[in-house]
Design a protein around this motif. Structure first.
Motif, PDB file in Angstrom:
ATOM      1  N   LEU A 173       0.813  -1.221   0.000  1.00 58.82           N
ATOM      2  CA  LEU A 173       0.000   0.000   0.000  1.00 58.82           C
ATOM      3  C   LEU A 173       0.846   1.271   0.000  1.00 58.82           C
ATOM      4  O   LEU A 173       0.667   2.168  -0.817  1.00 58.82           O
ATOM      5  N   THR A 174       1.782   1.344   0.947  1.00 56.81           N
ATOM      6  CA  THR A 174       2.532   2.597   1.081  1.00 56.81           C
ATOM      7  C   THR A 174       3.397   2.850  -0.154  1.00 56.81           C
ATOM      8  O   THR A 174       3.559   3.996  -0.580  1.00 56.81           O
ATOM      9  N   PHE A 199      -3.234   7.229   9.764  1.00 59.56           N
ATOM     10  CA  PHE A 199      -2.353   6.071   9.931  1.00 59.56           C
ATOM     11  C   PHE A 199      -0.897   6.511   9.784  1.00 59.56           C
ATOM     12  O   PHE A 199      -0.575   7.256   8.862  1.00 59.56           O
ATOM     13  N   SER A 239      -8.713   8.713   4.143  1.00 60.62           N
ATOM     14  CA  SER A 239      -9.022   7.286   4.254  1.00 60.62           C
ATOM     15  C   SER A 239     -10.495   7.066   3.958  1.00 60.62           C
ATOM     16  O   SER A 239     -11.345   7.780   4.483  1.00 60.62           O
ATOM     17  N   PHE A 297      -9.006   3.937  10.104  1.00 61.21           N
ATOM     18  CA  PHE A 297      -8.521   2.703  10.757  1.00 61.21           C
ATOM     19  C   PHE A 297      -8.828   2.681  12.245  1.00 61.21           C
ATOM     20  O   PHE A 297      -9.015   1.622  12.829  1.00 61.21           O
ATOM     21  N   ASP A 315      -7.052   6.374   0.535  1.00 59.72           N
ATOM     22  CA  ASP A 315      -6.454   5.173   1.104  1.00 59.72           C
ATOM     23  C   ASP A 315      -7.604   4.260   1.521  1.00 59.72           C
ATOM     24  O   ASP A 315      -8.381   4.594   2.420  1.00 59.72           O
ATOM     25  N   CYS A 352      -4.509  -2.232   0.770  1.00 57.88           N
ATOM     26  CA  CYS A 352      -3.726  -3.440   1.015  1.00 57.88           C
ATOM     27  C   CYS A 352      -4.667  -4.640   0.947  1.00 57.88           C
ATOM     28  O   CYS A 352      -5.885  -4.489   0.962  1.00 57.88           O
ATOM     29  N   LYS A 366      -5.863  -7.269   4.998  1.00 53.12           N
ATOM     30  CA  LYS A 366      -6.899  -7.021   6.010  1.00 53.12           C
ATOM     31  C   LYS A 366      -8.182  -7.726   5.571  1.00 53.12           C
ATOM     32  O   LYS A 366      -8.239  -8.946   5.575  1.00 53.12           O
TER      33      LYS A 366
HETATM   34  C1  LIG Z   1      -2.959  -1.023   7.163  1.00 51.67           C
HETATM   35  C2  LIG Z   1      -2.770   0.342   6.650  1.00 51.67           C
HETATM   36  C3  LIG Z   1      -1.619   0.687   5.923  1.00 51.67           C
HETATM   37  C4  LIG Z   1      -0.528  -0.345   5.739  1.00 51.67           C
HETATM   38  O1  LIG Z   1       0.482   0.014   4.876  1.00 51.67           O
HETATM   39  P1  LIG Z   1       1.439  -1.090   4.224  1.00 51.67           P
HETATM   40  O2  LIG Z   1       2.192  -0.339   3.238  1.00 51.67           O
HETATM   41  O3  LIG Z   1       0.570  -2.165   3.693  1.00 51.67           O
HETATM   42  O4  LIG Z   1       2.311  -1.655   5.316  1.00 51.67           O
HETATM   43  C5  LIG Z   1      -1.521   1.971   5.428  1.00 51.67           C
HETATM   44  N1  LIG Z   1      -2.503   2.878   5.630  1.00 51.67           N
HETATM   45  C6  LIG Z   1      -3.617   2.569   6.340  1.00 51.67           C
HETATM   46  C7  LIG Z   1      -4.694   3.594   6.549  1.00 51.67           C
HETATM   47  C8  LIG Z   1      -3.776   1.305   6.876  1.00 51.67           C
HETATM   48  O5  LIG Z   1      -4.863   1.002   7.599  1.00 51.67           O
END
Ligand SMILES: *Cc1c(COP(=O)(O)O)cnc(C)c1O
Length: 439
Positions: free
Chosen positions: A122-123, A150, A206, A210, A235, A258, A261
């Motif tokens: 994701l990042t 996040f 988002s 989260f 996101d 991602c 989850k």
């Molecule tokens: C879980 C999550 C991530 C995770 O980032 P990765 O690059 O997959 O480690 C990033 N942003 C949010 C809002 C999340 O909930």
């Protein structure tokens, strides 16, 4: 999905708190069989855990191992030839997710499907999107994010601001809940977008928060941002596989999510990326390039200085060749989402989570906890965030030892995410009773 299974479960007029009612809800749940498709972790006494942590790491579908084994077999038996002769040829492996990925997030379906690609994490995808879509100018250079944000997203956004030579304290605007409140009001957020609009280069929020589990009004905020001339990216880490979205129709510029989850594709699974078609067709957009983003027709051209010709659509943001062993689990996962359908999943999810909320309301010793997730259906997904007023850590530990897996966020929030794929109404009932019995 037939209309019979879509309408078989309707919100009953009144929930009741007795165990028989929980059993009844399970017996009429059209998705009850999908639980059998998953490995449910067991406690030391052999009983299945009550797994409410699918918002952190989804459970393993039973079909995953076979699909990964298939790729290991192809590697063993065919080696390099599996790129074109494997059961699912590796060369075009990412293409098998175009349609199911589009269905998942509401991208363009059918022959025009090129808005979704599964790649990286994701990042990393967020970084790639910001390279393209964060184009600060003298007057329009700010990025709007929300609180609580996040950590990874903050690090990513801040690093982009810094690498463009800007000061994060000036360039990052944070939308915050009102004093004494836990979640954002969409009216406030829209007003902020209108007020700051002309200085905003990028709105980066988002889809589902989260921490609080709040679902944002993606359509409305995207429209508000675009009216101001901003790029709007989302996101969807906690939205993908949790709430239905219509990213194409809502004119979202880009989105990232991602897959470990709600999408149950395993730890560190390969992530998703959406680029709206109006950008996917634009080969002039600045981007970081690698061979897999190049048009496959000319990918291997051995010129002295080859010219990068981006593949149209989201595919054009790929960098490296896809990690087949990590991508294979996506296949098992997305098949399950296709079989159930997001609409049916959402329907059960709303029922399951509102039932849990009802049960917690029946149990609560006044003042011992408070649900901070919004109650209106359009503002929540699976997750309930429960703010514990007394002995949060002890209560969480007690839940764990009773076989309930949730997660704890400092300083005092327990996140509980019953998912419609594999959780039952009876588990919600059991959990509410365990929490209610605690002193
Ligand atoms: C879980 C999550 C991530 C995770 O980032 P990765 O690059 O997959 O480690 C990033 N942003 C949010 C809002 C999340 O909930």
């Amino acid at each position: 999905m037939t209309s019979a299974t879509k309408t078989a479960i309707e919100k009953p007029l009144t929930f009741t708190a007795d165990e028989a009612f929980a059993r009844h809800l399970d017996s009429v749940d059209p998705l009850r069989a999908s639980r059998d498709e998953f490995h449910i972790p067991k406690r030391s006494n052999g009983q299945p855990m009550i797994y409410f942590a699918g918002n952190s790491l989804g459970l393993q579908p039973k079909g995953t191992r076979r699909i990964v084994d298939q790729e290991l077999d192809d590697w063993a038996k065919l080696a390099v030839d599996a790129h074109f002769e494997g059961k699912t040829p590796w060369y075009s492996y990412h293409e098998i997710f175009r349609q199911s990925g589009a269905r998942l997030v509401g991208a363009l379906p059918g022959a025009g499907a090129d808005e979704v690609v599964m790649m990286n994490s994701l990042t990393v995808n967020l970084h790639l999107m910001m390279v393209t879509f964060y184009q600060p100018t003298k007057d329009r250079f700010k990025i709007l994010i929300e609180e609580p944000c996040f950590p990874s997203d903050i690090y990513a956004v801040t690093s982009h601001v810094r690498t463009r030579g800007l000061d994060p304290r000036r360039a990052i605007i944070v939308a915050k809940p009102r004093k004494g409140e836990h979640t954002l009001r969409m009216d406030d957020l829209e007003e902020l977008i209108e007020r700051e609009g002309k200085s905003l280069a990028l709105i980066m929020l988002s889809g589902v928060n989260f921490f609080t589990g709040q679902v944002m009004d993606i359509a409305r905020m995207t429209a508000a941002g675009r009216r101001q001339g901003c790029v709007v990216g989302w996101d969807l880490a906690h939205a993908a596989g949790n709430v239905p979205t219509r990213l194409h129709d809502w004119n979202v510029d880009f989105a990232v999510w991602c897959s470990y989850k709600y999408l149950n594709s395993g730890p560190g699974a390969v992530a998703g990326c959406f680029v709206h078609q109006r950008h996917g067709q634009n080969s002039q957009l600045p981007r970081f390039a690698g061979w897999w983003g190049n048009d496959p027709e000319t990918r291997f051209k051995m010129q002295l200085i080859p010219e990068f010709v981006p593949r149209h659509g989201a595919d054009g943001w790929q960098i490296s060749n896809p990690p087949i062993l990590s991508m294979a689990p996506l296949k098992a996962s997305l098949d399950l989402f296709d079989r159930a359908g997001m609409d049916a999943l959402r329907k059960k999810s709303l029922l399951l989570t509102s039932y849990l909320r009802f049960l917690l309301g029946e149990q609560a010793a006044p003042g011992s906890w408070q649900i901070i997730t919004p109650e209106r259906p359009e503002e929540h997904g699976c997750q309930l965030s429960i703010l514990i007023n007394d002995h949060p850590r002890e209560r969480f530990k007690a839940l764990l030892s009773a076989g309930v897996v949730g997660d704890f966020r400092e300083p005092n929030v327990i996140r509980i995410a019953p998912t419609p794929m594999y959780n039952t109404f009876h588990e919600a009932w059991t959990f509410a009773n365990i929490l209610g019995r605690q002193k």
